[in-house]
Design a protein around this motif. Structure first.
Motif, PDB file in Angstrom:
ATOM      1  N   SER A  77       0.834  -1.204   0.000  1.00  0.00           N
ATOM      2  CA  SER A  77       0.000   0.000   0.000  1.00  0.00           C
ATOM      3  C   SER A  77       0.868   1.252   0.000  1.00  0.00           C
ATOM      4  O   SER A  77       0.564   2.225  -0.703  1.00  0.00           O
ATOM      5  N   ILE A  78       1.944   1.236   0.775  1.00  0.00           N
ATOM      6  CA  ILE A  78       2.882   2.365   0.794  1.00  0.00           C
ATOM      7  C   ILE A  78       3.513   2.525  -0.588  1.00  0.00           C
ATOM      8  O   ILE A  78       3.594   3.642  -1.128  1.00  0.00           O
ATOM      9  N   LEU A  79       3.952   1.431  -1.181  1.00  0.00           N
ATOM     10  CA  LEU A  79       4.547   1.463  -2.512  1.00  0.00           C
ATOM     11  C   LEU A  79       3.559   2.041  -3.527  1.00  0.00           C
ATOM     12  O   LEU A  79       3.918   2.890  -4.347  1.00  0.00           O
ATOM     13  N   SER A  83       3.923   5.648  -5.478  1.00  0.00           N
ATOM     14  CA  SER A  83       3.916   5.571  -6.941  1.00  0.00           C
ATOM     15  C   SER A  83       2.842   6.484  -7.520  1.00  0.00           C
ATOM     16  O   SER A  83       3.080   7.206  -8.494  1.00  0.00           O
ATOM     17  N   LEU A  84       1.661   6.466  -6.923  1.00  0.00           N
ATOM     18  CA  LEU A  84       0.585   7.348  -7.389  1.00  0.00           C
ATOM     19  C   LEU A  84       1.001   8.813  -7.290  1.00  0.00           C
ATOM     20  O   LEU A  84       0.751   9.608  -8.211  1.00  0.00           O
ATOM     21  N   ALA A  85       1.640   9.165  -6.185  1.00  0.00           N
ATOM     22  CA  ALA A  85       2.101  10.539  -6.014  1.00  0.00           C
ATOM     23  C   ALA A  85       3.110  10.900  -7.109  1.00  0.00           C
ATOM     24  O   ALA A  85       3.066  12.001  -7.680  1.00  0.00           O
ATOM     25  N   HIS A  86       4.006   9.978  -7.421  1.00  0.00           N
ATOM     26  CA  HIS A  86       4.989  10.233  -8.481  1.00  0.00           C
ATOM     27  C   HIS A  86       4.294  10.466  -9.818  1.00  0.00           C
ATOM     28  O   HIS A  86       4.616  11.418 -10.538  1.00  0.00           O
ATOM     29  N   PHE A  87       3.364   9.587 -10.169  1.00  0.00           N
ATOM     30  CA  PHE A  87       2.753   9.665 -11.495  1.00  0.00           C
ATOM     31  C   PHE A  87       1.829  10.863 -11.661  1.00  0.00           C
ATOM     32  O   PHE A  87       1.539  11.259 -12.787  1.00  0.00           O
ATOM     33  N   ARG A  88       1.409  11.494 -10.570  1.00  0.00           N
ATOM     34  CA  ARG A  88       0.648  12.746 -10.682  1.00  0.00           C
ATOM     35  C   ARG A  88       1.506  13.856 -11.279  1.00  0.00           C
ATOM     36  O   ARG A  88       0.987  14.764 -11.921  1.00  0.00           O
ATOM     37  N   GLU A  89       2.805  13.784 -11.041  1.00  0.00           N
ATOM     38  CA  GLU A  89       3.730  14.819 -11.525  1.00  0.00           C
ATOM     39  C   GLU A  89       4.654  14.317 -12.631  1.00  0.00           C
ATOM     40  O   GLU A  89       5.509  15.061 -13.114  1.00  0.00           O
ATOM     41  N   ALA A  90       4.500  13.083 -13.039  1.00  0.00           N
ATOM     42  CA  ALA A  90       5.440  12.465 -13.986  1.00  0.00           C
ATOM     43  C   ALA A  90       5.408  13.095 -15.377  1.00  0.00           C
ATOM     44  O   ALA A  90       6.385  12.999 -16.124  1.00  0.00           O
ATOM     45  N   TYR A  91       4.338  13.765 -15.720  1.00  0.00           N
ATOM     46  CA  TYR A  91       4.232  14.407 -17.028  1.00  0.00           C
ATOM     47  C   TYR A  91       5.371  15.416 -17.252  1.00  0.00           C
ATOM     48  O   TYR A  91       5.694  15.762 -18.386  1.00  0.00           O
ATOM     49  N   ARG A  92       5.988  15.871 -16.176  1.00  0.00           N
ATOM     50  CA  ARG A  92       7.081  16.859 -16.272  1.00  0.00           C
ATOM     51  C   ARG A  92       8.341  16.259 -16.891  1.00  0.00           C
ATOM     52  O   ARG A  92       9.213  16.989 -17.329  1.00  0.00           O
ATOM     53  N   THR A 115      13.159   1.701  -0.323  1.00  0.00           N
ATOM     54  CA  THR A 115      13.403   2.506  -1.510  1.00  0.00           C
ATOM     55  C   THR A 115      12.284   2.276  -2.511  1.00  0.00           C
ATOM     56  O   THR A 115      11.925   1.139  -2.803  1.00  0.00           O
ATOM     57  N   VAL A 116      11.741   3.379  -3.011  1.00  0.00           N
ATOM     58  CA  VAL A 116      10.721   3.339  -4.059  1.00  0.00           C
ATOM     59  C   VAL A 116      11.382   3.950  -5.292  1.00  0.00           C
ATOM     60  O   VAL A 116      11.789   5.112  -5.259  1.00  0.00           O
ATOM     61  N   ALA A 117      11.532   3.166  -6.352  1.00  0.00           N
ATOM     62  CA  ALA A 117      12.279   3.630  -7.516  1.00  0.00           C
ATOM     63  C   ALA A 117      11.706   3.048  -8.796  1.00  0.00           C
ATOM     64  O   ALA A 117      11.054   1.998  -8.785  1.00  0.00           O
ATOM     65  N   ILE A 118      11.986   3.723  -9.892  1.00  0.00           N
ATOM     66  CA  ILE A 118      11.656   3.201 -11.213  1.00  0.00           C
ATOM     67  C   ILE A 118      12.667   2.097 -11.535  1.00  0.00           C
ATOM     68  O   ILE A 118      13.863   2.240 -11.289  1.00  0.00           O
TER      69      ILE A 118
END
Length: 159
Positions: A77-79, A83-92, A115-118
């Motif tokens: 759930s944390i992951l 991830s959701l938070a990242h993809f909200r801004e990933a368009y940048r 660690t949460v990473a691509i």
């Protein structure tokens, strides 16, 4: 189908109608139930609490049913949330992430950090991340509903 209480995983709390609410797979899923209970690998000294997804292969329970310790359910759930938070801004980013800094976050947990990473080891990351992002967008309403529900429950519990 009733979740069996006679197998190695000992269910304590169950959702036996999960096939009706399994996201986009609702009413056509092999995941028929969820349970919280005692792990199949328990010993008499210490109980391990687990969550289990009960899947069917026609009329019998599938070997693809999966049991997870509860802390792993929360870690997933944390992951997901990070991830959701990242993809909200990933368009940048041109590739939906910064190849020079693929680490999204480090979440402190019990003396270290998760660690949460691509996954830059994925040879198809540029195509796969696009597909992943589109799928998150397509499922936004369903995921958001569940996150709002979880948020409300956590607030009611004092978290």
């Amino acid at each position: 189908m009733k979740i069996p209480a006679t197998l190695q995983h000992k269910p304590v709390v169950v959702s036996e109608n999960y096939e009706r609410v399994d996201g986009r797979l609702a009413r056509s899923t092999d995941a028929k139930g969820l349970s919280l209970g005692l792990a199949q690998w328990n010993d008499s000294e210490k109980a391990t609490l687990t969550a289990k997804v009960w899947r069917t292969a026609g009329k019998s329970w599938s070997s693809q049913s999966e049991e997870l310790p509860l802390h792993r359910v929360l870690d997933l759930s944390i992951l997901l949330c990070r991830s959701l938070a990242h993809f909200r801004e990933a368009y940048r980013y041109e590739h939906l992430y910064d190849p020079q800094e693929p680490v999204i976050d480090r979440v402190a947990l019990q003396g270290d950090a998760m660690t949460v990473a691509i996954c830059t080891d994925n040879e198809s990351i540029h195509e796969d991340i696009q597909l992943f992002s589109r799928a998150l967008s397509n499922d936004d309403e369903m995921i958001s509903e569940r996150l709002r529900t979880l948020s409300r429950i956590l607030k009611d519990m004092g978290y």
